[in-house]
Write an enzyme that holds these catalytic residues in place. Structure first.
Site, PDB file in Angstrom:
ATOM      1  N   ASP A 125       0.846  -1.193   0.000  1.00 16.03           N
ATOM      2  CA  ASP A 125       0.000   0.000   0.000  1.00 16.03           C
ATOM      3  C   ASP A 125       0.879   1.240   0.000  1.00 16.03           C
ATOM      4  OD1 ASP A 125      -2.294   1.505  -0.026  1.00 16.03           O
ATOM      5  OD2 ASP A 125      -2.678   1.316   2.123  1.00 16.03           O
ATOM      6  N   TYR A 127       1.348   5.589  -0.437  1.00 22.61           N
ATOM      7  CA  TYR A 127       0.866   6.751   0.349  1.00 22.61           C
ATOM      8  C   TYR A 127       1.128   7.952  -0.557  1.00 22.61           C
ATOM      9  CZ  TYR A 127       0.490   9.456   4.788  1.00 22.61           C
ATOM     10  OH  TYR A 127       0.118  10.286   5.812  1.00 22.61           O
ATOM     11  N   HIS A 132      -3.578  14.075   0.864  1.00 25.87           N
ATOM     12  CA  HIS A 132      -3.858  13.201   2.012  1.00 25.87           C
ATOM     13  C   HIS A 132      -2.699  13.258   3.013  1.00 25.87           C
ATOM     14  CE1 HIS A 132      -5.073   9.769   4.423  1.00 25.87           C
ATOM     15  NE2 HIS A 132      -3.915   9.180   4.175  1.00 25.87           N
ATOM     16  N   ARG A 141       1.041  16.492  13.238  1.00 24.14           N
ATOM     17  CA  ARG A 141       2.331  17.137  13.522  1.00 24.14           C
ATOM     18  C   ARG A 141       2.313  18.655  13.367  1.00 24.14           C
ATOM     19  NH1 ARG A 141       3.696  12.676  10.579  1.00 24.14           N
ATOM     20  NH2 ARG A 141       3.639  13.890   8.680  1.00 24.14           N
ATOM     21  N   GLU A 198     -10.555   4.153   3.526  1.00 23.11           N
ATOM     22  CA  GLU A 198      -9.599   4.931   2.743  1.00 23.11           C
ATOM     23  C   GLU A 198      -9.943   4.694   1.286  1.00 23.11           C
ATOM     24  OE1 GLU A 198      -5.568   4.080   4.084  1.00 23.11           O
ATOM     25  OE2 GLU A 198      -5.760   5.600   5.655  1.00 23.11           O
ATOM     26  N   GLU A 200      -9.141   4.329  -2.228  1.00 18.57           N
ATOM     27  CA  GLU A 200      -7.905   4.046  -2.958  1.00 18.57           C
ATOM     28  C   GLU A 200      -8.230   3.320  -4.258  1.00 18.57           C
ATOM     29  OE1 GLU A 200      -4.669   2.401  -0.770  1.00 18.57           O
ATOM     30  OE2 GLU A 200      -5.290   3.280   1.144  1.00 18.57           O
ATOM     31  N   ASP A 232      -9.314   0.617   1.807  1.00 14.71           N
ATOM     32  CA  ASP A 232      -8.351   0.172   2.820  1.00 14.71           C
ATOM     33  C   ASP A 232      -8.922   0.545   4.194  1.00 14.71           C
ATOM     34  OD1 ASP A 232      -6.121  -0.586   4.242  1.00 14.71           O
ATOM     35  OD2 ASP A 232      -5.006   1.244   3.791  1.00 14.71           O
ATOM     36  N   ARG A 236      -8.618   3.816  13.322  1.00 17.98           N
ATOM     37  CA  ARG A 236      -7.723   4.939  13.647  1.00 17.98           C
ATOM     38  C   ARG A 236      -7.214   4.911  15.085  1.00 17.98           C
ATOM     39  NH1 ARG A 236      -6.177   5.967   8.726  1.00 17.98           N
ATOM     40  NH2 ARG A 236      -7.873   6.589   7.368  1.00 17.98           N
ATOM     41  N   GLN A 239      -4.584   2.329  15.282  1.00 13.82           N
ATOM     42  CA  GLN A 239      -3.435   2.839  14.518  1.00 13.82           C
ATOM     43  C   GLN A 239      -2.613   3.840  15.333  1.00 13.82           C
ATOM     44  OE1 GLN A 239      -4.644   4.560  10.758  1.00 13.82           O
ATOM     45  NE2 GLN A 239      -2.567   5.041  10.105  1.00 13.82           N
ATOM     46  N   TYR A 243       1.389   2.631  15.768  1.00 18.39           N
ATOM     47  CA  TYR A 243       2.109   2.846  14.500  1.00 18.39           C
ATOM     48  C   TYR A 243       3.567   3.274  14.622  1.00 18.39           C
ATOM     49  CZ  TYR A 243       2.082   7.989  14.131  1.00 18.39           C
ATOM     50  OH  TYR A 243       2.308   9.320  14.305  1.00 18.39           O
ATOM     51  N   LYS A 252      -4.887  -2.103  10.045  1.00 17.41           N
ATOM     52  CA  LYS A 252      -5.226  -2.202   8.623  1.00 17.41           C
ATOM     53  C   LYS A 252      -5.230  -3.632   8.109  1.00 17.41           C
ATOM     54  CE  LYS A 252      -3.651   2.414   7.565  1.00 17.41           C
ATOM     55  NZ  LYS A 252      -4.659   2.956   6.636  1.00 17.41           N
ATOM     56  N   THR A 256      -9.421  -5.507   3.551  1.00 17.69           N
ATOM     57  CA  THR A 256      -9.256  -4.516   2.479  1.00 17.69           C
ATOM     58  C   THR A 256     -10.210  -4.981   1.388  1.00 17.69           C
ATOM     59  OG1 THR A 256      -6.915  -4.284   3.051  1.00 17.69           O
ATOM     60  CG2 THR A 256      -7.599  -3.450   0.898  1.00 17.69           C
ATOM     61  N   THR A 349      -4.605   6.578   0.110  1.00 20.95           N
ATOM     62  CA  THR A 349      -5.834   7.379   0.111  1.00 20.95           C
ATOM     63  C   THR A 349      -5.745   8.492  -0.921  1.00 20.95           C
ATOM     64  OG1 THR A 349      -5.968   6.941   2.450  1.00 20.95           O
ATOM     65  CG2 THR A 349      -7.371   8.711   1.600  1.00 20.95           C
ATOM     66  N   GLU A 363     -10.142  12.702   7.518  1.00 18.19           N
ATOM     67  CA  GLU A 363      -9.995  14.026   6.914  1.00 18.19           C
ATOM     68  C   GLU A 363     -11.344  14.740   6.765  1.00 18.19           C
ATOM     69  OE1 GLU A 363      -7.725  11.687   3.877  1.00 18.19           O
ATOM     70  OE2 GLU A 363      -7.012  13.703   3.370  1.00 18.19           O
TER      71      GLU A 363
HETATM   72 CA    CA Z   1      -4.008   3.078   2.902  1.00 19.97          CA
END
Ligand code: CA
Length: 416
Positions: A125, A127, A132, A141, A198, A200, A232, A236, A239, A243, A252, A256, A349, A363
């Site tokens: 997968d 990114y 996104h 962050r 997600e 995708e 996907d 959250r 995650q 992560y 995840k 899927t 995503t 989002e």
């Molecule tokens: Ca993904």
């Protein structure tokens, strides 16, 4: 291209499409295509000798239960098979009058049980959406450090889990795991309360590459068989706790969902477009020429148990992706990593420049701070049990529409 079969104007599957899938015919998996409102059984067509003039005839790829063998035969076989199928179903084709025979090979699409079309060996997968990655980066962050320093130099990815890739229509069981809430001193074991999608797309490897021999970006499309819609699913809260430092794991790996029809690169050819401008200039092994991506409209709908119609929550487009598929495959294999027929690579995503283009609840609701109002009067930060999530995709240009069908999944409560 006119067929003797009736094809509605807005059908996803005109004669120009000829997607490949696998459906259940009397309890047996049969490779098939879709034309208009029909599933066409390619297994039976092959057994009656309709592909006997093709260069791949001896291989009998359509007698298999999955598409891997056909995929491994490469672009030439795919082009030949598509042409043969199109000829067979053209207006005035010799088979158009054979009612008894047509009853053996045509099935209503609406009632067909579609199966996972490929034995997927490996799943990666990416990114690759700048929007996104930026949205998520701002949330976690802050604005200053939204994109990580590597992001504009290479297509970031992780190795995913192939065993839990399921076909559209498969129910999703709400997963449980370790969750650490900010106001609690220690993690707790609980069902996820932040189940997300997600938006995708994925591509399948047709012909692979040998270990030690990277795929060059200029040849990358030769190795790609076609594309599907991908959801996907992501938890959250799981995650967030797990992560660091190696990326997502259990958040995840529970499911899927992919759409059942693989749309070939040949069907998508008229929809090739330029990608976003890449600055800084990519390294040589990541350079691509011409129009390296595709204009594919994407839509996400939610339908709660109380709603009669699905409700649109996101609209995006494959062309927004910063890194294209050729760059992804070139990067994946630059170390010499081999790929095999049927491996799946997902895009990451696909968000876009506008708010309505956001490809996840994370989002769309900005981490749950701006809930979505549904027509049944309820609100969603993330998904509830009983919600069905549907992704649709299609290309449209000069009166030609090539559709992907849909990828859908109904969320069931956890079994604990
Ligand atoms: Ca993904």
């Amino acid at each position: 291209m006119k067929s003797f079969l009736k094809i509605e104007k807005h059908s996803d599957f005109p004669m120009e499409n000829i997607p490949f899938g696998v459906f259940l015919n009397q309890d047996e998996p049969h490779i098939c295509t879709a034309i208009g409102e029909f599933v066409v059984d390619l297994n039976i067509l092959e057994s009656f000798g309709y592909f006997k003039d093709c260069s791949f005839a001896d291989e009998k790829p359509f007698s298999e239960a999955v598409l891997n063998k056909f995929m491994s035969l490469g672009k030439e076989a795919r082009v030949e098979a598509r042409k043969k199928i199109q000829e067979l179903f053209l207006e005035n084709s010799p088979i158009s009058g054979g009612k008894g025979f047509l009853d053996k090979i045509l099935f209503p699409l609406e009632k067909a049980t579609m199966l996972l079309p490929v034995a997927i060996g490996d799943y990666t997968d990416f990114y690759s959406s700048r929007e996104h990655a930026t949205n998520v980066g701002i949330m976690f962050r802050g604005k200053e450090n939204a994109l990580m320093p590597n992001w504009l130099h290479l297509p970031v990815a992780y190795h995913g889990r192939a065993s839990s890739i399921v076909v559209s229509g498969t129910d999703l069981i709400r997963p449980s795991g370790q969750i650490k809430n900010d106001d609690k001193p220690a993690p707790e074991f609980s069902k996820t309360n932040q189940l997300d999608f997600e938006l995708e797309m994925g591509f399948f490897i047709g012909t692979g590459n040998e270990l030690g021999k990277p795929v060059k970006s200029e040849n990358a499309f030769e190795h790609i068989f076609g594309m599907v819609l991908v959801n996907d699913w992501s938890a959250r809260d799981i995650q967030k706790w797990e992560y660091v430092p190696l990326g997502p794991f259990l958040s995840k790996n529970f499911a899927t969902t992919i759409s059942p029809w693989i749309i070939t690169l040949e069907a998508l050819e008229p929809f090739k477009v330029e990608g976003p401008k890449q600055e800084p200039e990519p390294m040589d092994y990541l350079k691509t020429q011409g129009n390296p991506t595709y204009d594919i409209n994407l839509e996400v709908y939610i339908k709660s148990g109380k709603m009669s119609e699905p409700y649109l929550i996101s609209k995006s487009n494959f062309k927004y992706l910063y890194w294209n598929m050729a760059q992804q495959l070139a990067h994946h294999t630059i170390t010499g990593c081999n790929t095999r027929p049927g491996d799946m690579m997902a895009s990451g995503t696909i968000s876009g420049p506008e708010k309505e283009n956001r490809g996840s609840m994370l989002e769309l609701t900005w981490r749950g701070t701006e809930p979505i109002k549904l027509p049944d009067g309820s609100e969603r930060k993330f998904f509830n049990d009983g919600d069905e999530v549907i992704i649709k995709g299609y290309c449209e240009k000069d009166g030609l529409r090539i559709g992907f069908g849909e990828s859908k999944g109904l969320i069931l409560p956890d079994g604990q």
